[in-house]
Scaffold this active site. Structure first.
Site, mmCIF file in Angstrom:
data_model
loop_
_atom_site.group_PDB
_atom_site.id
_atom_site.type_symbol
_atom_site.label_atom_id
_atom_site.label_comp_id
_atom_site.label_asym_id
_atom_site.label_seq_id
_atom_site.Cartn_x
_atom_site.Cartn_y
_atom_site.Cartn_z
ATOM 1 N N HIS A 233 4.291 31.121 38.774
ATOM 2 C CA HIS A 233 4.408 32.314 39.306
ATOM 3 C C HIS A 233 4.047 33.130 38.168
ATOM 4 C CE1 HIS A 233 8.558 34.234 38.706
ATOM 5 N NE2 HIS A 233 8.919 33.001 38.773
ATOM 6 N N GLU A 284 5.962 35.893 43.636
ATOM 7 C CA GLU A 284 7.149 34.976 43.864
ATOM 8 C C GLU A 284 8.655 35.554 43.913
ATOM 9 O OE1 GLU A 284 10.059 31.864 42.612
ATOM 10 O OE2 GLU A 284 9.754 33.970 41.783
ATOM 11 N N ASP A 318 8.192 26.587 36.818
ATOM 12 C CA ASP A 318 8.927 27.780 36.783
ATOM 13 C C ASP A 318 10.420 27.711 35.927
ATOM 14 O OD1 ASP A 318 10.130 30.150 37.638
ATOM 15 O OD2 ASP A 318 10.004 29.673 39.700
ATOM 16 N N HIS A 426 17.124 36.807 35.112
ATOM 17 C CA HIS A 426 16.752 37.983 35.920
ATOM 18 C C HIS A 426 17.360 39.426 35.145
ATOM 19 C CE1 HIS A 426 15.457 36.293 39.962
ATOM 20 N NE2 HIS A 426 14.858 36.158 39.083
#
Length: 473
Positions: A233, A284, A318, A426
């Protein structure tokens, strides 16, 4: 690393993010496309799609602990899980904690307090045990609601999480801080009597067109009815440059494509038996929207080479460079019964090829579940064998892993026990400084080996699926 530095520059020029719908995301796609058009003769195409936007009031979550009511902040403390039905708790419902991520029935037998029926369940989120899987197990216990709290102690961004479709109870994800506060409250449940109220208002779904595009590039030769898909992604989460998640996977896929194109132009390099389709999936982080859109298109078309039945396997990359890493190899034994044994067995063969490479290189490795939220999920549930590698996100490194990696790699290479595989997962600190170059090089080498090997296996379809007398689709 050169390409990752370009992504960092893109993020720096675009408010520190490459998330969907931003100029940073568009610049990422432009960079990938420019590289492909200038350095390959691959056939490039893009898939633009619509991103659903819910028009509704924000959900509400309140708790009552020791008689004290408290309201929580949407987007910071909690958010709804995708596919959650509506909720309107007229009264507070007591909390029950399920240990060990809730993916096994034994976890539910150890719930505190027990039984779990009619309770709101509190459970920790794990990359190796998807919320979808937890949701499916939870459905059997007639619960009133599900609260999944983030396992990332340093998390500043609540991820968009997908639950199982057609669940009958509301579901939310909580921050690590809120989740642990509620867990602590349940330890003296007879005194504190912890309970919650959940409100999720259903809204009208509308669609708007954004800069959401998948990019794919096909090798000009090779059997297109037995296509190998290599995907990653291209987007980051909001408020993060996303250099490990998932700049590392996206640029690994780009390097594989560019190097293969270069090799094909040399006279001594034999062309592959099968067409390779390199893809960069959009959205994604919004719920695997790009890969699911690609599968929907493949299901709908009759064009040879673009049909779902033309896909013999898919490799997903990923997060390949986590600083406190593990060498994760996707494995299929944890996939639900809705995935056929044929696809599970074929995926296991993909896993074994990666394991063989790591063993040959005298490198440690760990299994990581294919039943996790990344773009391979759309393919495996559609009946395509999948595999790939993953270096870890918010989950915690164990003593056993540290010691085993130290033994095989040398003292100091085992990482930090009790810390996340990627403490910047994140977050705004997921920059070029968050990349582990040794891990990244190892993961890309294993990907190159896998692609080279699979692309030269005579009758790859038969090799993968020979245990079945029916077609995989």
């Amino acid at each position: 690393m050169f390409h990752l530095k370009q992504l960092q520059t893109i993020a720096d020029k675009n408010n520190g993010t490459r998330t969907l719908g931003t100029s940073g995301f568009k610049a990422t796609l432009d960079y990938i496309e420019t590289q492909l058009r200038s350095k390959t003769n691959f056939q490039i195409f893009k898939q633009e799609f619509f991103v659903p936007v819910l028009v509704t009031s924000n959900p509400i979550l309140t708790s009552t602990i020791d008689g004290i009511d408290k309201n929580y902040t949407y987007g910071t403390d909690f958010r709804e899980i995708i596919y959650s039905p509506a909720a309107n708790f007229l009264t507070s419902i007591h909390l029950t904690v399920v240990p060990n991520f809730g993916c096994d029935d034994n976890d539910w037998k150890d719930a505190t307090p027990y039984p779990v029926t009619d309770s709101v369940i509190l459970v920790m989120y794990s990359q190796n045990c998807s919320v979808t899987e937890t949701s499916i197990v939870a459905q059997k216990y007639n619960i009133s609601g599900l609260l999944v709290y983030d396992s990332n102690i340093n998390g500043t961004y609540l991820p968009f999480i997908i639950g199982a479709q057609n669940i009958t109870y509301p579901a939310m994800i909580l921050s690590y801080e809120l989740g642990t506060q509620l867990v602590e409250a349940t330890k003296n449940h007879s005194l504190t009597n912890p309970s919650v109220r959940m409100f999720i208002t259903p809204g009208n779904t509308i669609t708007r067109q954004t800069s959401s595009e998948n990019i794919c590039a096909d090798t000009p030769t090779g059997n297109k009815t037995q296509t190998i898909v290599i995907g990653s992604h291209s987007d980051s989460v909001a408020y993060s440059p996303g250099i490990n998640d998932n700049g590392s996977g996206a640029m690994a896929t780009l390097v594989l494509a560019l190097n293969l194109a270069h090799l094909f132009q040399t006279l001594s390099y034999e062309e592959y038996l099968y067409r390779i389709r390199f893809c960069w999936w959009a959205a994604e982080e919004n719920g695997l929207l790009g890969s699911y859109h690609h599968i929907e298109e493949a299901n709908a078309t009759a064009v040879e080479g673009n049909r779902l039945k033309d896909y013999v396997m898919m490799l997903n990359f990923d997060m390949l460079a986590s600083p406190n890493y593990f060498f994760g190899i996707y494995e299929s034994t944890s996939l639900p019964d809705t995935v056929s044994s044929t696809v599970k067995n074929a995926s296991l063969k993909i896993s074994q090829l990666f394991r063989n490479w790591f063993d040959k290189e005298k490198l440690p490795w760990d299994d990581t579940s294919l039943f996790s939220i990344s773009d391979h999920f759309a393919f495996v549930v559609a009946g395509v064998a999948c595999g790939g590698t993953f270096s870890g996100a918010a989950d915690i490194k164990t003593f056993e892993q540290r010691d085993r990696y130290n033994r095989m790699l040398g003292h100091g290479h085992g990482g930090i026990v009790g810390a996340s595989f990627d403490p910047c997962y994140h977050q705004a600190c997921d920059t070029i400084e968050n990349i582990n170059p040794f891990v990244y090089e190892t993961m890309v080498k294993s990907a190159a080996y896998a692609l080279e090997t699979f692309a030269r296996i005579p009758d790859l379809y038969l090799w993968l699926y020979q245990s079945s007398t029916t077609t995989k689709n």
